[in-house]
Design a protein around this motif. Sequence first.
Motif, short mmCIF file in Angstrom:
data_model
loop_
_atom_site.label_atom_id
_atom_site.label_comp_id
_atom_site.label_asym_id
_atom_site.label_seq_id
_atom_site.Cartn_x
_atom_site.Cartn_y
_atom_site.Cartn_z
N VAL A 249 0.90 -0.97 0.13
CA VAL A 249 -0.05 0.01 -0.10
C VAL A 249 0.87 1.26 0.11
O VAL A 249 0.62 2.21 -0.70
CB VAL A 249 -1.15 -0.04 1.24
N ASN A 250 1.91 1.26 0.78
CA ASN A 250 2.71 2.32 0.99
C ASN A 250 3.39 2.90 -0.35
O ASN A 250 3.70 3.91 -0.84
CB ASN A 250 3.82 2.20 2.13
N LYS A 251 3.60 1.87 -1.20
CA LYS A 251 4.58 1.87 -2.28
C LYS A 251 3.48 2.22 -3.51
O LYS A 251 3.91 3.21 -4.41
CB LYS A 251 5.19 0.38 -2.73
N ASN A 252 2.46 1.58 -3.51
CA ASN A 252 1.29 1.75 -4.82
C ASN A 252 0.23 2.67 -4.61
O ASN A 252 -0.30 3.09 -5.54
CB ASN A 252 1.06 0.42 -5.14
N ALA A 253 0.06 3.00 -3.41
CA ALA A 253 -1.37 3.65 -3.22
C ALA A 253 -1.50 5.24 -3.37
O ALA A 253 -2.47 5.60 -3.50
CB ALA A 253 -2.10 3.20 -1.69
N SER A 254 -0.49 5.80 -3.74
CA SER A 254 -0.25 7.12 -4.15
C SER A 254 -0.50 7.20 -5.77
O SER A 254 -0.78 8.32 -6.23
CB SER A 254 0.91 7.76 -3.70
N LYS A 255 -0.24 5.95 -6.31
CA LYS A 255 -0.47 5.97 -7.84
C LYS A 255 -1.77 5.87 -8.28
O LYS A 255 -2.23 6.56 -9.03
CB LYS A 255 0.60 4.67 -8.48
N SER A 256 -2.34 4.85 -7.78
CA SER A 256 -3.93 4.68 -7.94
C SER A 256 -4.35 3.75 -6.77
O SER A 256 -3.84 3.29 -6.05
CB SER A 256 -3.97 3.97 -8.92
N PRO A 257 -5.79 3.80 -6.59
CA PRO A 257 -6.53 3.33 -5.34
C PRO A 257 -5.92 1.67 -5.22
O PRO A 257 -5.74 1.11 -6.39
CB PRO A 257 -7.63 3.21 -5.48
#
Length: 350
Positions: free
Chosen positions: A79-87
Motif C-alpha cells: 500500500v505504501n508503495k502503490n496507493a499514491s499512484k492509484s487506489p
Amino acid sequence: MEEKRMKIFKFFAAVAAAFVFVSCDRKIPPQFYESLGTVCFINLYDDGKESVYGEIESCLAKIDSKFNVNNEDSEISLVNKNASKSPVRISDNFAFVLKTSLETAELTDGDFNPALGNLIKLWGINTDHARVPSESEIEEARKHCGWRKIAFDKTDQTVFLRDDKISLDFGAIAKGFAADEIALICERNNVRRAVIDLGGNVLVLGEKKDRSQWKIGIKNPENPAGEPCAVLNFPAISENGKTCSVVTSGVYERFFIQDGKRYHHILSGETGFPAESGLKSITVVCRKSIAADALSTAFFVAGKERALELKNKAENLFGEKISLVFIENDGKISSSLSDSEISLDFINQM
Ligand code: AMP
Ligand code: MG
C-alpha cells in the motif's frame, strides 16, 4: 457382498483415522512465538491443544504478513508503495484496522496518527540506527504525515494516498487487533480460559479455574523488570465470548538514550519528537483489545486531562466501557475506572 465388505472397511478406516487425529491433538504447555516485532505468550490452560496453538501461530504469521513495515512484501508495504499512484484494493483485516485507525485519529484530532511512517522510520527507535534527526529532516518528514490525506473507500474497499510520500504505520494498533483475532479462535475452539500476551498487550478470556479474580500488574516505569507498582483486579469473565484487555503505552517500552536524554517511541505528529504530555505511562482497560491498543497510544500523546475529556466519546466510538490508569512524570498514579467490577491495588506509590 463385496460392496458391503468394502463399506464396513471404509467405516472402520474412518473411525481409525479420526482416532489417530484426536489422539495426535495432544495437550501442550503455554507457547511463546516471535511475531509482530515482539514476543507473544499464549496460555490456553486445560484446553491447550496443539491444533489450537497451531491455528494461533498461523494467525499471528498472517497478521504479521499484513502489517509488518519491515517486510517489503507485506500488505502495508505494498500500500505504501502503490496507493499514491492509484487506489489499492485491501483485505478485510486491513480495511478494519485502517477504519479503526482513522476513527481514532478523528477522535483525538491526530494524536493517534496512522500516517506517521516517515517520522517513525527517521527516528529508527528500536532499530540499531536510532538517532535524534536534524530539524530539517523532522520538518520534511512532518510534511508527509497528514492522515487526512488517506482516502479510504469503504464501498470498493480501497485506499488511496493523496500524498506520494506518505507512509502508513499500524504499530500502535496491530497487536490489539491480533489479540482480538486470537480470542475469536479460542472461542471457536471452546477454550474456557486463556491469557494472550502480545508483548504486554494483554487479553484475558473466560473464567479462572478457581473462579478467583484475574490480576494484571501495571509496570513501574522506573523499574519495568521489577515489581509492578499497581495491580488491576477483574471479575471472573464467565459470560461466553467475553474478554478483557489491558494495554499500556509508556516511555519505558522502547527508547534510546542520546547525550543523557531518553527518547521514547511514541511520537507527536505536531512536534515531530517523542510526545511529552506529562505521562510516564497510561493503561487502558477495555473488552476489545484493538480499542485498548489504539487508545493507549492516542491518550499517551493527548495527556491525562484530554484523555479524561475524550473518554466518553471513546466509549461511544467503540461501544465498550473504558477504564484508564495514569502514571504521571512525578510518579503519581491515578485512575478513572468505568467498570464497578474492576479495582486497582497500589503496590508501590513511586
Ligand atoms: P504503542 O506501543 O501501542 O503505544 O505503539 C507505539 C508504536 O506505534 C510505535 O512504535 C510506532 O510504530 C507507532 N506510533 C508512534 N507514535 C504514534 C502515534 N502518535 N500514533 C500512531 N502510531 C504511533
Ligand atoms: Mg497502542
